[in-house]
Design an enzyme around this catalytic site. Sequence first.
Site, PDB file in Angstrom:
ATOM      1  CB  SER A 145      -0.966  -0.078   1.102  1.00 59.79           C
ATOM      2  OG  SER A 145      -1.981   0.998   1.197  1.00 59.79           O
ATOM      3  CG  ASP A 309      -6.105  -2.976  -4.719  1.00 59.61           C
ATOM      4  OD1 ASP A 309      -7.020  -1.880  -4.169  1.00 59.61           O
ATOM      5  OD2 ASP A 309      -4.882  -3.036  -4.190  1.00 59.61           O
ATOM      6  CG  HIS A 342      -5.604  -1.540  -0.745  1.00 57.12           C
ATOM      7  ND1 HIS A 342      -4.644  -1.303  -1.673  1.00 57.12           N
ATOM      8  CD2 HIS A 342      -5.092  -0.929   0.287  1.00 57.12           C
ATOM      9  CE1 HIS A 342      -3.755  -0.793  -1.129  1.00 57.12           C
ATOM     10  NE2 HIS A 342      -4.047  -0.489  -0.114  1.00 57.12           N
ATOM     11  CG  ASP A 343      -7.525  -3.951   3.867  1.00 56.95           C
ATOM     12  OD1 ASP A 343      -6.720  -3.017   3.551  1.00 56.95           O
ATOM     13  OD2 ASP A 343      -8.585  -3.740   4.866  1.00 56.95           O
TER      14      ASP A 343
END
Length: 365
Positions: A145, A309, A342-343
């Site tokens: 990230s 994502d 994204h996580d």
Amino acid sequence: MANYLKIFNIPNHYQFHRGGQIDNGIIAYETWGQLNQNKSNALLILTGLSADSHAARHSANDTAGWWEYMIGPGKAIDTNQWFVICASSLGSCKGSTGPCSPNPRTGQAYRFDFPDLCLEDIANTSVLLCQSLGIDRLHATIGPSMGGMTALALLLKHSEYCKHLVHIASGMASPPFSTAIRSLQREAILKDENFNQGHYSAANWPEEGMKFARKIGMLSYRSATEWADRFPRSLKKVPEHAFGSEFPIESYLEHHANQFVHKFDPISYLYLSRAMDWFDGHSYAQPRGSNPLGRVKLDGALIIGAETDLLFPVALQTELHQLLQKAGIKSELVITNSIQGHDAFLVDQQTFTQLVGDYLVQSAV
């Protein structure tokens, strides 16, 4: 200051990338494993926006860290082999100097008197920290990230300092959608009446602004596919009042917002969020239009993205992979089918353990 944190004293008159300076600045960090005799087994982990130095448990702090499944003896980042460093970012509120730290000239919090923060500043102070430990060159920098962009900033500013790059869920710059999300988060914080131009207190905390910022963030951290699996629409409850929380997804967002609201300083959030949007790896192209990574010296790179994502879509990882290849750097691109958006690097343990662990094993040969 937590007694398990190690402290690096930033040299006085530290100059920021966009101008301004600080004195008596510190970087709080933690380490795992042992540095070998020739100091060639060091890995630097650069964090996401809200993460701190405590990536995994160790002898001085047995609390689970934010990347617990990844780091430790026998794990993907094997601390029997590697010496691992993770610092709280400059500008954060997790032990390192930031806008909520006291300004030594006034004794009061810097607030908006803190210099404009860039990811280059986080990268530069991370290199200074590693150099203070006698590390002339890192075996690898690992960044998910925001940490992925910070890792690129490090490579662009210190082109020969890393042998390998593990870049996860990030890119050369934030796409417009991501900037829009973070812009709305910043607006929510700034417009909270308790924010008071940065002069809030524990008793008058900008709770609503921070809650909205977190909820907006949560919309972009996970994927609609995952939520469809976790929150069937048929599951709902009678709201406590008109237009109150009725659907499970609303309760989920409220729960995570309440958990976060007092765990991170609002001004630090603003500074780090803006630093992400300011970063543009393409601006390092010399001359303009050339490959911005053309001067970077790496033995290899692993670039990981997730199909779901939204914040850093796979086109960004593909672009980075291609730039590295054009620069003559051996690069491996892996796009996972993780549904966690994204996580995914925090949640999809099996996939990311395999990818990171295998790459580090191969890089050590």
